[in-house]
Design an enzyme around this catalytic site. Sequence first.
Site, PDB file in Angstrom:
ATOM      1  N   TYR A  67       7.658   1.637  -7.656  1.00 26.56           N
ATOM      2  CA  TYR A  67       6.867   0.098  -7.929  1.00 26.56           C
ATOM      3  C   TYR A  67       6.660  -0.011  -9.296  1.00 26.56           C
ATOM      4  O   TYR A  67       6.855  -1.245  -9.733  1.00 26.56           O
ATOM      5  CB  TYR A  67       5.739   0.563  -6.890  1.00 26.56           C
ATOM      6  CG  TYR A  67       6.112   0.509  -5.475  1.00 26.56           C
ATOM      7  CD1 TYR A  67       7.197  -0.166  -5.048  1.00 26.56           C
ATOM      8  CD2 TYR A  67       5.254   1.543  -4.756  1.00 26.56           C
ATOM      9  CE1 TYR A  67       7.438   0.340  -3.614  1.00 26.56           C
ATOM     10  CE2 TYR A  67       5.573   1.713  -3.430  1.00 26.56           C
ATOM     11  CZ  TYR A  67       6.754   1.293  -2.902  1.00 26.56           C
ATOM     12  OH  TYR A  67       6.921   1.361  -1.530  1.00 26.56           O
ATOM     13  N   GLU A  71       0.888  -1.213  -0.078  1.00 28.09           N
ATOM     14  CA  GLU A  71       0.052  -0.051   0.314  1.00 28.09           C
ATOM     15  C   GLU A  71       0.731   1.211   0.041  1.00 28.09           C
ATOM     16  O   GLU A  71       1.910   1.368   0.753  1.00 28.09           O
ATOM     17  CB  GLU A  71      -0.946   0.066   1.303  1.00 28.09           C
ATOM     18  CG  GLU A  71      -1.883  -1.061   1.410  1.00 28.09           C
ATOM     19  CD  GLU A  71      -2.039  -1.398   2.693  1.00 28.09           C
ATOM     20  OE1 GLU A  71      -1.551  -1.027   3.562  1.00 28.09           O
ATOM     21  OE2 GLU A  71      -2.575  -2.649   2.621  1.00 28.09           O
TER      22      GLU A  71
HETATM   23  C1  COA Z   1      10.795   5.850  -2.863  1.00 27.08           C
HETATM   24  C2  COA Z   1      12.216   5.520  -2.454  1.00 27.08           C
HETATM   25  C3  COA Z   1      12.494   4.384  -1.708  1.00 27.08           C
HETATM   26  C4  COA Z   1      13.108   5.530  -3.889  1.00 27.08           C
HETATM   27  O1  COA Z   1      14.354   5.233  -3.463  1.00 27.08           O
HETATM   28  P1  COA Z   1      15.363   5.856  -4.395  1.00 27.08           P
HETATM   29  O2  COA Z   1      17.015   4.936  -4.023  1.00 27.08           O
HETATM   30  O3  COA Z   1      15.670   7.450  -4.527  1.00 27.08           O
HETATM   31  O4  COA Z   1      14.855   5.313  -6.057  1.00 27.08           O
HETATM   32  P2  COA Z   1      15.805   4.885  -7.274  1.00 27.08           P
HETATM   33  O5  COA Z   1      17.012   5.899  -7.479  1.00 27.08           O
HETATM   34  O6  COA Z   1      16.136   3.537  -7.219  1.00 27.08           O
HETATM   35  O7  COA Z   1      14.641   5.228  -8.573  1.00 27.08           O
HETATM   36  C5  COA Z   1      14.133   4.286  -8.975  1.00 27.08           C
HETATM   37  C6  COA Z   1      12.462   4.862  -9.686  1.00 27.08           C
HETATM   38  O8  COA Z   1      12.052   5.604  -8.695  1.00 27.08           O
HETATM   39  C7  COA Z   1      11.431   6.604  -9.176  1.00 27.08           C
HETATM   40  N1  COA Z   1      11.967   7.728  -8.312  1.00 27.08           N
HETATM   41  C8  COA Z   1      12.463   7.757  -7.250  1.00 27.08           C
HETATM   42  N2  COA Z   1      12.628   8.999  -6.814  1.00 27.08           N
HETATM   43  C9  COA Z   1      11.876   9.666  -7.573  1.00 27.08           C
HETATM   44  C10 COA Z   1      11.226  11.201  -7.213  1.00 27.08           C
HETATM   45  N3  COA Z   1      11.769  11.996  -6.350  1.00 27.08           N
HETATM   46  N4  COA Z   1      10.384  11.387  -8.203  1.00 27.08           N
HETATM   47  C11 COA Z   1       9.925  10.670  -9.399  1.00 27.08           C
HETATM   48  N5  COA Z   1      10.254   9.285  -9.539  1.00 27.08           N
HETATM   49  C12 COA Z   1      11.136   8.801  -8.594  1.00 27.08           C
HETATM   50  C13 COA Z   1      11.756   6.692 -10.640  1.00 27.08           C
HETATM   51  O9  COA Z   1      10.947   6.113 -11.592  1.00 27.08           O
HETATM   52  C14 COA Z   1      13.242   6.028 -10.761  1.00 27.08           C
HETATM   53  O10 COA Z   1      13.699   5.607 -11.930  1.00 27.08           O
HETATM   54  P3  COA Z   1      14.521   6.486 -12.707  1.00 27.08           P
HETATM   55  O11 COA Z   1      15.784   6.964 -11.647  1.00 27.08           O
HETATM   56  O12 COA Z   1      14.993   5.453 -13.926  1.00 27.08           O
HETATM   57  O13 COA Z   1      13.844   7.651 -13.234  1.00 27.08           O
HETATM   58  C15 COA Z   1      12.911   6.811  -1.541  1.00 27.08           C
HETATM   59  O14 COA Z   1      12.323   7.929  -2.350  1.00 27.08           O
HETATM   60  C16 COA Z   1      12.632   7.083  -0.227  1.00 27.08           C
HETATM   61  O15 COA Z   1      13.126   6.250   0.647  1.00 27.08           O
HETATM   62  N6  COA Z   1      11.528   7.738   0.130  1.00 27.08           N
HETATM   63  C17 COA Z   1      10.909   8.099   1.328  1.00 27.08           C
HETATM   64  C18 COA Z   1      10.234   6.650   2.015  1.00 27.08           C
HETATM   65  C19 COA Z   1       9.117   6.271   1.094  1.00 27.08           C
HETATM   66  O16 COA Z   1       8.346   7.211   0.657  1.00 27.08           O
HETATM   67  N7  COA Z   1       9.123   4.886   1.236  1.00 27.08           N
HETATM   68  C20 COA Z   1       7.791   4.439   0.582  1.00 27.08           C
HETATM   69  C21 COA Z   1       6.963   3.924   1.312  1.00 27.08           C
HETATM   70  S1  COA Z   1       5.428   3.053   0.628  1.00 27.08           S
END
Ligand code: COA
Length: 149
Positions: free
Chosen positions: A117, A105
């Site tokens: 995701y 979720e």
């Molecule tokens: C969501 C989260 C885990 C992504 O981790 P990350 O290491 O920054 O993500 P990645 O670098 O592996 O990116 C993978 C893909 O996610 C998406 N993405 C990641 N950050 C993004 C942003 N700020 N805006 C839009 N898309 C994003 C993109 O599709 C990206 O692919 P791309 O780089 O080829 O465009 C991170 O932003 C986070 O920890 N957020 C806070 C906690 C959270 O919200 N957790 C989810 C709870 S349901």
Amino acid sequence: MLELHLVDDITTAEAIAQAEASCTPHPWSAAMYAESISGQDQVFAYNSASAQTIGYAVILQVLDEIQLQNIFISKPWQRQGYGRKLLQLLMELAAKQNCSRMLLEVRESNLAARELYLSCGFKETGLRKQYYRSDSGPRENAILMEASL
Ligand SMILES: CC(C)(COP(=O)(O)OP(=O)(O)OC[C@H]1O[C@@H](n2cnc3c(N)ncnc32)[C@H](O)[C@@H]1OP(=O)(O)O)[C@@H](O)C(=O)NCCC(=O)NCCS
């Protein structure tokens, strides 16, 4: 080389909660992490080769399904592909644990996580209206997502 390490020490709950608080407006509390570590969840630290922890994830297996309870990458490490790699590792692990689906979720407003995701093969399967409480402001919808493993 990036590795998953099972967290089984309840005293780390505070540190995990602090790490999450610096990268999301809706972090779990230390009590929630403590409950996860001591309960049925599997809590993983995601470590770099130098044993630096760059993120955490929490999963729960129920029969042949894995629920992704939480995942985060600490702020300095975000947008470098680690979130995707961590999620892929969790999906591989779940498949090894004989699971056929991963479910989760996510807040409707959390576009970064939803994009992550989708990029890992998840599909949106439903909506729970006003599912998440908010300290200030209205409750927020949850998007239900799932992926075949
Ligand atoms: C969501 C989260 C885990 C992504 O981790 P990350 O290491 O920054 O993500 P990645 O670098 O592996 O990116 C993978 C893909 O996610 C998406 N993405 C990641 N950050 C993004 C942003 N700020 N805006 C839009 N898309 C994003 C993109 O599709 C990206 O692919 P791309 O780089 O080829 O465009 C991170 O932003 C986070 O920890 N957020 C806070 C906690 C959270 O919200 N957790 C989810 C709870 S349901």
